[in-house]
Design a protein around this motif. Structure first.
Motif, short mmCIF file in Angstrom:
data_model
loop_
_atom_site.label_atom_id
_atom_site.label_comp_id
_atom_site.label_asym_id
_atom_site.label_seq_id
_atom_site.Cartn_x
_atom_site.Cartn_y
_atom_site.Cartn_z
N GLU A 53 0.84 -1.21 0.00
CA GLU A 53 0.00 0.00 0.00
C GLU A 53 0.87 1.26 0.00
OE1 GLU A 53 -3.80 1.95 2.44
OE2 GLU A 53 -2.89 0.07 3.13
N LYS A 54 1.96 1.21 0.79
CA LYS A 54 2.88 2.34 0.83
C LYS A 54 3.56 2.55 -0.52
CE LYS A 54 5.14 5.67 2.83
NZ LYS A 54 4.47 6.86 3.40
N ALA A 55 3.89 1.46 -1.18
CA ALA A 55 4.53 1.57 -2.49
C ALA A 55 3.64 2.28 -3.49
CB ALA A 55 4.91 0.18 -3.00
N PHE A 56 2.34 1.94 -3.50
CA PHE A 56 1.40 2.62 -4.40
C PHE A 56 1.23 4.10 -4.03
CE2 PHE A 56 -0.01 -1.63 -5.78
CZ PHE A 56 -0.16 -1.40 -7.14
N GLU A 57 1.39 4.39 -2.75
CA GLU A 57 1.27 5.78 -2.29
C GLU A 57 2.42 6.65 -2.80
OE1 GLU A 57 2.13 7.96 1.94
OE2 GLU A 57 0.80 6.21 2.02
N ILE A 58 3.63 6.08 -2.89
CA ILE A 58 4.81 6.89 -3.22
C ILE A 58 5.22 6.80 -4.69
CG2 ILE A 58 5.67 6.81 -0.86
CD1 ILE A 58 7.64 4.68 -1.64
N VAL A 59 4.62 5.90 -5.47
CA VAL A 59 4.95 5.83 -6.89
C VAL A 59 4.06 6.80 -7.67
CG1 VAL A 59 3.34 3.97 -7.55
CG2 VAL A 59 5.51 4.26 -8.78
N LYS A 60 4.64 7.47 -8.64
CA LYS A 60 3.87 8.38 -9.47
C LYS A 60 2.96 7.60 -10.42
CE LYS A 60 7.49 11.96 -9.55
NZ LYS A 60 8.44 12.71 -10.42
N LYS A 61 1.91 8.24 -10.88
CA LYS A 61 1.03 7.61 -11.87
C LYS A 61 1.83 7.30 -13.12
CE LYS A 61 -3.41 8.18 -14.21
NZ LYS A 61 -4.58 9.06 -14.42
N GLY A 62 1.74 6.08 -13.60
CA GLY A 62 2.53 5.64 -14.74
C GLY A 62 3.88 5.07 -14.35
N GLY A 63 4.20 5.17 -13.06
CA GLY A 63 5.48 4.65 -12.57
C GLY A 63 5.44 3.14 -12.34
N ILE A 64 6.60 2.58 -12.04
CA ILE A 64 6.74 1.13 -11.92
C ILE A 64 7.13 0.74 -10.50
CG2 ILE A 64 7.93 -0.93 -12.78
CD1 ILE A 64 6.24 0.41 -14.89
N ILE A 65 6.47 -0.30 -9.99
CA ILE A 65 6.83 -0.92 -8.71
C ILE A 65 7.44 -2.28 -9.01
CG2 ILE A 65 5.99 -1.86 -6.52
CD1 ILE A 65 3.64 0.14 -6.73
N HIS A 66 8.62 -2.55 -8.49
CA HIS A 66 9.24 -3.87 -8.63
C HIS A 66 8.99 -4.63 -7.33
CE1 HIS A 66 11.19 -2.65 -12.37
NE2 HIS A 66 11.50 -1.52 -11.76
N TYR A 67 8.02 -5.53 -7.39
CA TYR A 67 7.48 -6.20 -6.20
C TYR A 67 8.07 -7.61 -6.05
CZ TYR A 67 3.83 -8.16 -3.11
OH TYR A 67 3.14 -8.76 -2.09
N HIS A 68 8.94 -7.77 -5.06
CA HIS A 68 9.52 -9.07 -4.76
C HIS A 68 8.67 -9.78 -3.70
CE1 HIS A 68 13.62 -8.62 -6.66
NE2 HIS A 68 13.13 -7.39 -6.76
N GLN A 69 8.52 -11.08 -3.85
CA GLN A 69 7.74 -11.84 -2.88
C GLN A 69 8.07 -13.32 -3.01
OE1 GLN A 69 6.55 -12.06 -0.12
NE2 GLN A 69 4.45 -11.23 -0.10
N THR A 70 7.72 -14.08 -1.99
CA THR A 70 7.82 -15.54 -2.07
C THR A 70 6.41 -16.10 -2.26
OG1 THR A 70 7.87 -15.50 0.37
CG2 THR A 70 9.95 -15.92 -0.77
N VAL A 71 6.32 -17.17 -3.05
CA VAL A 71 5.00 -17.73 -3.34
C VAL A 71 5.12 -19.24 -3.54
CG1 VAL A 71 5.27 -17.25 -5.83
CG2 VAL A 71 2.98 -17.56 -4.86
N VAL A 72 4.15 -19.96 -3.01
CA VAL A 72 4.08 -21.41 -3.22
C VAL A 72 3.85 -21.67 -4.71
CG1 VAL A 72 2.79 -23.51 -2.68
CG2 VAL A 72 3.21 -21.80 -0.89
N GLU A 73 4.62 -22.58 -5.27
CA GLU A 73 4.61 -22.79 -6.72
C GLU A 73 3.21 -23.05 -7.27
OE1 GLU A 73 7.35 -24.99 -10.04
OE2 GLU A 73 7.36 -25.79 -8.01
N LYS A 74 2.42 -23.85 -6.58
CA LYS A 74 1.09 -24.20 -7.11
C LYS A 74 0.11 -23.02 -7.03
CE LYS A 74 -0.51 -26.35 -2.78
NZ LYS A 74 -0.97 -27.62 -2.17
N LEU A 75 0.49 -21.97 -6.29
CA LEU A 75 -0.37 -20.78 -6.18
C LEU A 75 0.10 -19.63 -7.07
CD1 LEU A 75 -0.90 -20.69 -2.30
CD2 LEU A 75 -2.36 -21.75 -4.05
N TYR A 76 1.18 -19.88 -7.80
CA TYR A 76 1.76 -18.84 -8.68
C TYR A 76 1.09 -18.89 -10.06
CZ TYR A 76 5.31 -16.52 -11.56
OH TYR A 76 5.97 -15.68 -12.43
N PRO A 77 0.68 -17.76 -10.64
CA PRO A 77 0.85 -16.37 -10.15
C PRO A 77 -0.37 -15.80 -9.43
CG PRO A 77 0.20 -16.31 -12.43
CD PRO A 77 0.20 -17.78 -12.04
N ASP A 78 -1.44 -16.63 -9.27
CA ASP A 78 -2.70 -16.11 -8.74
C ASP A 78 -2.55 -15.43 -7.39
OD1 ASP A 78 -3.76 -17.18 -11.01
OD2 ASP A 78 -4.80 -18.85 -10.04
N ALA A 79 -1.68 -15.99 -6.52
CA ALA A 79 -1.51 -15.42 -5.19
C ALA A 79 -0.93 -14.01 -5.25
CB ALA A 79 -0.60 -16.32 -4.35
#
Length: 270
Positions: free
Chosen positions: A207-233
């Protein structure tokens, strides 16, 4: 015929380890600067010091050998066991960047090298980049050095922050990187690009990332995810905080644990 390094290590440990245990010696390793990190199975723990000394002797440019442990806590602190050598501070060089760090205090993931290389040239010249979890400068410094962007590097951990400041000077990007020692959730400012180089709990900061990125800007979102739930999670986590976005790309960075991947999604705010 000249022996390989591993063959020399095995020879040095003959008479100390039985043949069946020599077969269990690690053939792979991680080299960070001049520090070697090896995995020793529990059944060989009795001889860990002898094993460490054998690796130290045969890797000529190595000053210290550590036993691979685990990364834990909010600050992603490494828990490695000292086996042989002298000191845990080193300078690791990759992609023309020098990273100074102490492996007893801060982490360094060799498995993220391709992502660090990708990020080093992804920004436009003079673009404003906000690195929410700068660490010792894993992304901030390569971006400033290679892309000539302006980076605000935020880091809460005082030990990582110490090396972040050192590395900025070491790579001569003082005029391109501004450092802030604080929790990124307290930051106020806007950027063209936001880097979220954290894992496991990254969604708590989205939520903070969306607050500080400009409209049209890019967020590079790193996360861990269970393989069978990727990419839906990943889509579910993003939708929870904001629906005005577009996924530019999503990729697997490396295997995090059995059945779990470290991924990165490039999110455009619209």
């Amino acid at each position: 015929m000249k022996k390989t390094v591993f063959e020399s290590i095995c020879n040095d440990l003959e008479g100390i380890l039985e043949t069946e245990n020599i077969k269990k010696l690690p053939k792979t390793y991680e080299l960070i600067g001049d520090i070697l990190i090896i995995y020793i199975p529990e059944e060989l723990s009795r001889w860990k010091k002898e094993i460490g000394n054998a690796y130290l002797k045969n890797f000529k440019r190595v000053k210290t050998v550590l036993r691979k442990g685990y990364i834990s806590g909010e600050y992603r602190k490494p828990n490695f066991e000292y086996l042989a050598g002298n000191g845990t501070e080193t300078v690791h060089i990759e992609n023309k960047i020098k990273f100074k760090l102490d492996l007893s205090k801060v982490m360094f993931s060799s498995g993220n090298i391709k992502e660090r290389q990708r990020m080093s040239r992804i920004s436009k010249k003079d673009e404003k980049v906000i690195d929410m979890f700068a660490g010792i400068g894993y992304f901030s410094i390569p971006i400033a050095y290679h892309s000539h962007a302006y980076v605000t590097a935020i880091e809460k951990n005082p030990q990582a922050f110490y090396y972040l400041k050192d590395n900025i000077k070491l790579n001569r990007v003082e005029n391109r990187v501004k450092v802030i020692n604080m929790d990124c959730r307290e930051f106020s400012g806007r950027g063209d690009r936001v880097i979220m180089g954290y894992i496991q709990k990254t969604n708590e900061f989205l939520e903070k990332a969306f607050e500080i990125v400009k409209k049209g800007g890019i967020i590079h979102y790193h996360q861990t995810v269970v393989e069978k739930l990727y990419p839906d999670a990943i889509y579910s986590e993003i939708n929870t905080v904001n629906k005005n976005y577009e996924i530019i790309s999503m990729r697997k960075v490396k295997k995090f644990s059995p059945g779990v991947w470290h991924i990165v999604a490039d999110i455009k705010a619209i």
